[in-house]
Motif scaffolding. Structure first.
Motif, PDB file in Angstrom:
ATOM      1  N   GLU A   1       0.797  -1.338   0.065  1.00 18.62           N
ATOM      2  CA  GLU A   1       0.185  -0.027   0.100  1.00 18.62           C
ATOM      3  C   GLU A   1       0.708   1.115   0.082  1.00 18.62           C
ATOM      4  OE1 GLU A   1      -3.503   1.919   2.442  1.00 18.62           O
ATOM      5  OE2 GLU A   1      -3.023   0.073   3.061  1.00 18.62           O
ATOM      6  N   LYS A   2       2.221   1.230   0.667  1.00 21.78           N
ATOM      7  CA  LYS A   2       2.788   2.574   0.619  1.00 21.78           C
ATOM      8  C   LYS A   2       3.885   2.354  -0.361  1.00 21.78           C
ATOM      9  CE  LYS A   2       5.870  -0.036   4.025  1.00 21.78           C
ATOM     10  NZ  LYS A   2       6.700   0.155   5.378  1.00 21.78           N
ATOM     11  N   ASP A   3       3.901   1.504  -1.294  1.00 17.03           N
ATOM     12  CA  ASP A   3       4.818   1.638  -2.456  1.00 17.03           C
ATOM     13  C   ASP A   3       4.107   2.429  -3.472  1.00 17.03           C
ATOM     14  OD1 ASP A   3       6.319  -0.103  -1.295  1.00 17.03           O
ATOM     15  OD2 ASP A   3       5.629  -1.804  -2.321  1.00 17.03           O
ATOM     16  N   THR A   4       4.833   2.927  -4.459  1.00 17.55           N
ATOM     17  CA  THR A   4       4.463   3.850  -5.563  1.00 17.55           C
ATOM     18  C   THR A   4       4.823   3.324  -6.691  1.00 17.55           C
ATOM     19  OG1 THR A   4       4.679   5.791  -4.256  1.00 17.55           O
ATOM     20  CG2 THR A   4       4.461   5.939  -6.417  1.00 17.55           C
ATOM     21  N   ALA A   5       3.765   2.746  -7.416  1.00 17.22           N
ATOM     22  CA  ALA A   5       4.008   2.151  -8.988  1.00 17.22           C
ATOM     23  C   ALA A   5       3.674   3.085  -9.990  1.00 17.22           C
ATOM     24  CB  ALA A   5       3.227   0.742  -8.992  1.00 17.22           C
ATOM     25  N   ALA A   6       4.385   3.577 -10.699  1.00  9.99           N
ATOM     26  CA  ALA A   6       4.275   4.655 -11.679  1.00  9.99           C
ATOM     27  C   ALA A   6       4.682   4.160 -13.112  1.00  9.99           C
ATOM     28  CB  ALA A   6       4.817   5.889 -11.591  1.00  9.99           C
ATOM     29  N   ARG A   7       4.040   4.667 -14.360  1.00 10.69           N
ATOM     30  CA  ARG A   7       4.657   4.650 -15.810  1.00 10.69           C
ATOM     31  C   ARG A   7       5.495   5.747 -15.926  1.00 10.69           C
ATOM     32  NH1 ARG A   7       1.341   4.632 -21.261  1.00 10.69           N
ATOM     33  NH2 ARG A   7       2.885   4.055 -22.670  1.00 10.69           N
TER      34      ARG A   7
END
Length: 328
Positions: free
Chosen positions: A236-242
């Motif tokens: 939940e605290k991770d950030t996944a981005a393109r």
């Protein structure tokens, strides 16, 4: 009381700011038929009709409070027999021996019928004004409710717009703009607390070949599916981005180098084992773990360099920038 004031050719009353009668002259008592004891310490409104109480509240008190005096107020008072005696009242606020009082001079009106007609007209106007005021207040309340509703709708719309402005339309992941803001905040936290974090840069191997062979629609499908895979395997605290094109970035708070290698290796294996419409698909991953002196630019550069090393090493592999620190 001075004898000249006691028998002056006009009535005299002294009241408190709460309306309590504290003194009066003989002339006023004579005109009204009261004894001094009957009026002393009584409220002045006790010898007024409801209509005159309304006039007194809406004109006398506000003007005394605002200007300190009232001039030529038409008022009727009830005499001892219950009849009405019309007066013109002048009042002035002053302090006597440290006590705030209002001195009132009352001149009896000679044209009683004219005054009563005027009083009825004033009463009607006041009632109409109060009705109009109530209507206006009701309308203002309705307008206020409508404004609150519109503000709530606007806030919801703004939240949607903010969400859209930070979300990649194709994959549903965060976009590059959001990633850069999040990375900046993560670096500030690292400088304050020393809490480690890592950054993964993920690239689809031979993505151009997929587009050339199967078409861009299939290429979009591959990007969407990889985005879903990243989202599913993120905390939940991770950030996944393109990050752009076929490149993705994953920010991993509270994660040092060794742990980040395990996460990256799991992601690589998940991509390789997944079922794709294009057949077997692999990804290459580069990792950078934050160290003192790092900036957004240096971290992204380290991860990108590690990714390039994975590509050069044969693709479908994970490389950490610590593996070749001496070469950076």
């Amino acid at each position: 009381m001075d004898e000249r004031l006691e028998y002056a050719p006009c009535g005299y009353l002294s009241i408190t700011h709460q309306g309590i009668i504290t003194d009066m002259n003989h002339t006023f008592l004579f005109l009204m038929g009261y004894t001094r004891e009957a009026l002393l310490h009584k409220h002045i409104e006790s010898i007024m009709s409801k209509a005159n109480q309304l006039v007194f509240h809406s004109y006398f008190y506000p003007n005394i409070k605002l200007h300190g005096h009232v001039e030529e107020l038409f008022i009727s008072l009830k005499d001892v027999s219950g009849g009405t005696v019309p007066y013109i009242l002048n009042g002035r606020s002053l302090v006597v021996e440290g006590v705030a009082v209002i001195d009132c001079v009352l001149v009896q009106m000679s044209k009683r019928m004219d005054y009563e007609q005027e009083l009825r007209s004033a009463k009607k106007q006041i009632e109409e004004a109060y009705w109009e005021k109530e209507q206006a207040l009701a309308r203002l309340g309705q307008i206020h409710t409508e404004i609150q509703q519109k503000q709530s709708e606007l806030m919801e719309l703004n939240a949607i717009l903010v969400e859209r402005s930070t979300t990649d339309k194709l994959t549903g992941l965060r976009n590059r703009r959001y990633l850069e803001e999040k990375l900046s905040g993560q670096l500030e936290l690292f400088r304050e607390t020393g809490e480690p974090f890592s950054l993964l840069m993920i690239d689809i191997d031979y993505f151009k070949r997929i587009n050339d062979t199967f078409g861009h629609q299939t290429g979009d499908y591959v990007l969407e599916k990889l985005g879903s895979l990243l989202r599913f395997h993120s905390r939940e605290k991770d950030t996944a981005a393109r990050y752009g094109g076929e490149e993705f970035v994953l920010i991993l708070p509270d994660m040092a180098a060794d742990e980040s290698r395990l996460v990256a290796e799991n992601l690589r294996q998940e991509a390789e084992l997944a079922v794709w419409d294009t057949g077997r698909l692999t990804v290459s991953i580069g990792i950078a773990t934050c160290t003192a002196g790092d900036s957004e630019k240096t971290l992204l550069h380290k991860a990108d360099t590690a990714l390039y090393a994975s590509k050069e090493g044969g693709r479908n592999r994970v490389t950490h920038c610590f593996d070749f620190t001496a070469k950076l």
